[in-house]
Design a protein around this motif. Structure first.
Motif, PDB file in Angstrom:
ATOM      1  N   ASP A 126       3.479   8.734  38.917  1.00  0.00           N
ATOM      2  CA  ASP A 126       3.839  10.121  39.236  1.00  0.00           C
ATOM      3  C   ASP A 126       2.709  10.905  39.908  1.00  0.00           C
ATOM      4  O   ASP A 126       2.942  11.566  40.918  1.00  0.00           O
ATOM      5  N   PRO A 127       1.472  10.848  39.404  1.00  0.00           N
ATOM      6  CA  PRO A 127       0.395  11.562  40.112  1.00  0.00           C
ATOM      7  C   PRO A 127       0.160  11.030  41.530  1.00  0.00           C
ATOM      8  O   PRO A 127      -0.145  11.802  42.436  1.00  0.00           O
ATOM      9  N   MET A 128       0.315   9.724  41.722  1.00  0.00           N
ATOM     10  CA  MET A 128       0.151   9.161  43.060  1.00  0.00           C
ATOM     11  C   MET A 128       1.220   9.705  43.993  1.00  0.00           C
ATOM     12  O   MET A 128       0.942  10.017  45.152  1.00  0.00           O
ATOM     13  N   LYS A 129       2.446   9.822  43.501  1.00  0.00           N
ATOM     14  CA  LYS A 129       3.538  10.331  44.326  1.00  0.00           C
ATOM     15  C   LYS A 129       3.328  11.809  44.682  1.00  0.00           C
ATOM     16  O   LYS A 129       3.665  12.234  45.776  1.00  0.00           O
ATOM     17  N   LEU A 130       2.782  12.562  43.753  1.00  0.00           N
ATOM     18  CA  LEU A 130       2.659  13.998  43.955  1.00  0.00           C
ATOM     19  C   LEU A 130       1.403  14.428  44.701  1.00  0.00           C
ATOM     20  O   LEU A 130       1.434  15.412  45.443  1.00  0.00           O
ATOM     21  N   THR A 131       0.293  13.719  44.516  1.00  0.00           N
ATOM     22  CA  THR A 131      -0.967  14.212  45.074  1.00  0.00           C
ATOM     23  C   THR A 131      -1.678  13.278  46.038  1.00  0.00           C
ATOM     24  O   THR A 131      -2.449  13.743  46.865  1.00  0.00           O
ATOM     25  N   ALA A 132      -1.438  11.995  45.933  1.00  0.00           N
ATOM     26  CA  ALA A 132      -2.182  11.053  46.777  1.00  0.00           C
ATOM     27  C   ALA A 132      -1.653  11.067  48.211  1.00  0.00           C
ATOM     28  O   ALA A 132      -0.452  11.150  48.440  1.00  0.00           O
ATOM     29  N   GLN A 133      -2.558  11.014  49.154  1.00  0.00           N
ATOM     30  CA  GLN A 133      -2.156  10.921  50.548  1.00  0.00           C
ATOM     31  C   GLN A 133      -1.885   9.477  50.947  1.00  0.00           C
ATOM     32  O   GLN A 133      -1.189   9.213  51.909  1.00  0.00           O
ATOM     33  N   ARG A 134      -2.478   8.572  50.211  1.00  0.00           N
ATOM     34  CA  ARG A 134      -2.320   7.163  50.497  1.00  0.00           C
ATOM     35  C   ARG A 134      -2.491   6.388  49.202  1.00  0.00           C
ATOM     36  O   ARG A 134      -3.364   6.731  48.422  1.00  0.00           O
ATOM     37  N   PRO A 135      -1.700   5.452  48.884  1.00  0.00           N
ATOM     38  CA  PRO A 135      -0.516   4.978  49.589  1.00  0.00           C
ATOM     39  C   PRO A 135       0.713   5.812  49.225  1.00  0.00           C
ATOM     40  O   PRO A 135       0.760   6.455  48.179  1.00  0.00           O
ATOM     41  N   LEU A 136       1.683   5.755  50.101  1.00  0.00           N
ATOM     42  CA  LEU A 136       2.989   6.337  49.822  1.00  0.00           C
ATOM     43  C   LEU A 136       3.669   5.392  48.838  1.00  0.00           C
ATOM     44  O   LEU A 136       3.770   4.202  49.103  1.00  0.00           O
ATOM     45  N   GLU A 194      -6.335  -0.389  53.206  1.00  0.00           N
ATOM     46  CA  GLU A 194      -5.396  -0.881  54.210  1.00  0.00           C
ATOM     47  C   GLU A 194      -3.939  -0.688  53.812  1.00  0.00           C
ATOM     48  O   GLU A 194      -3.059  -0.684  54.669  1.00  0.00           O
ATOM     49  N   ILE A 195      -3.669  -0.522  52.525  1.00  0.00           N
ATOM     50  CA  ILE A 195      -2.288  -0.369  52.060  1.00  0.00           C
ATOM     51  C   ILE A 195      -1.851   1.073  52.261  1.00  0.00           C
ATOM     52  O   ILE A 195      -2.418   1.996  51.693  1.00  0.00           O
ATOM     53  N   GLY A 196      -0.822   1.243  53.097  1.00  0.00           N
ATOM     54  CA  GLY A 196      -0.302   2.575  53.382  1.00  0.00           C
ATOM     55  C   GLY A 196       0.972   2.882  52.629  1.00  0.00           C
ATOM     56  O   GLY A 196       1.282   4.039  52.358  1.00  0.00           O
ATOM     57  N   VAL A 197       1.743   1.830  52.284  1.00  0.00           N
ATOM     58  CA  VAL A 197       3.003   2.011  51.564  1.00  0.00           C
ATOM     59  C   VAL A 197       3.032   1.011  50.412  1.00  0.00           C
ATOM     60  O   VAL A 197       2.927  -0.196  50.626  1.00  0.00           O
ATOM     61  N   LEU A 198       3.184   1.533  49.216  1.00  0.00           N
ATOM     62  CA  LEU A 198       3.271   0.698  48.025  1.00  0.00           C
ATOM     63  C   LEU A 198       4.712   0.708  47.542  1.00  0.00           C
ATOM     64  O   LEU A 198       5.250   1.750  47.176  1.00  0.00           O
ATOM     65  N   LEU A 199       5.344  -0.455  47.582  1.00  0.00           N
ATOM     66  CA  LEU A 199       6.702  -0.613  47.060  1.00  0.00           C
ATOM     67  C   LEU A 199       6.585  -1.147  45.642  1.00  0.00           C
ATOM     68  O   LEU A 199       5.839  -2.096  45.393  1.00  0.00           O
ATOM     69  N   ILE A 200       7.306  -0.541  44.713  1.00  0.00           N
ATOM     70  CA  ILE A 200       7.278  -1.002  43.325  1.00  0.00           C
ATOM     71  C   ILE A 200       8.691  -0.920  42.767  1.00  0.00           C
ATOM     72  O   ILE A 200       9.417   0.041  43.049  1.00  0.00           O
TER      73      ILE A 200
END
Length: 102
Positions: free
Chosen positions: A63-73, A44-50
């Motif tokens: 970094d891998p989440m930012k570069l390759t993951a479609q979800r979450p942003l 359900e989480i589409g945008v992760l703020l950190i």
């Protein structure tokens, strides 16, 4: 789709909660890693703020989440202790990013 915040500041979490964004306050590196992994696993989480400080502690996960993951942003946000920012930078950043005026 929902937003979720991971922060080390209760003030940041409360402020974003007032804008309708759920989140957690973490202080230990192991808690940060657990929170990131839990957020990534939640469909359900589409945008992760950190916060920038916490993201810097877990570059190998972020970094891998930012570069390759479609979800979450993944969006790194400044916290109140970030150097070189205007005093209202967090409020302005939230207003520009999600359209909520605090």
């Amino acid at each position: 789709m929902k937003y979720f915040v991971i922060t080390d500041s209760t003030d940041t979490q409360v402020g974003l909660r007032l804008a309708g964004i759920e989140g957690v306050v973490v202080r230990e590196p192991s808690q940060v890693r657990d929170a990131i992994q839990a957020a990534a696993a939640d469909r359900e989480i589409g945008v992760l703020l950190i916060t920038e400080k916490l993201a810097a502690q877990c570059r190998d996960l972020i970094d891998p989440m930012k570069l390759t993951a479609q979800r979450p942003l993944v969006v790194e946000i400044p916290d109140r202790h970030s150097a070189g920012r205007a005093p209202d930078s967090i409020t302005r950043y939230i207003r520009e990013a999600i359209g909520v005026k605090l």
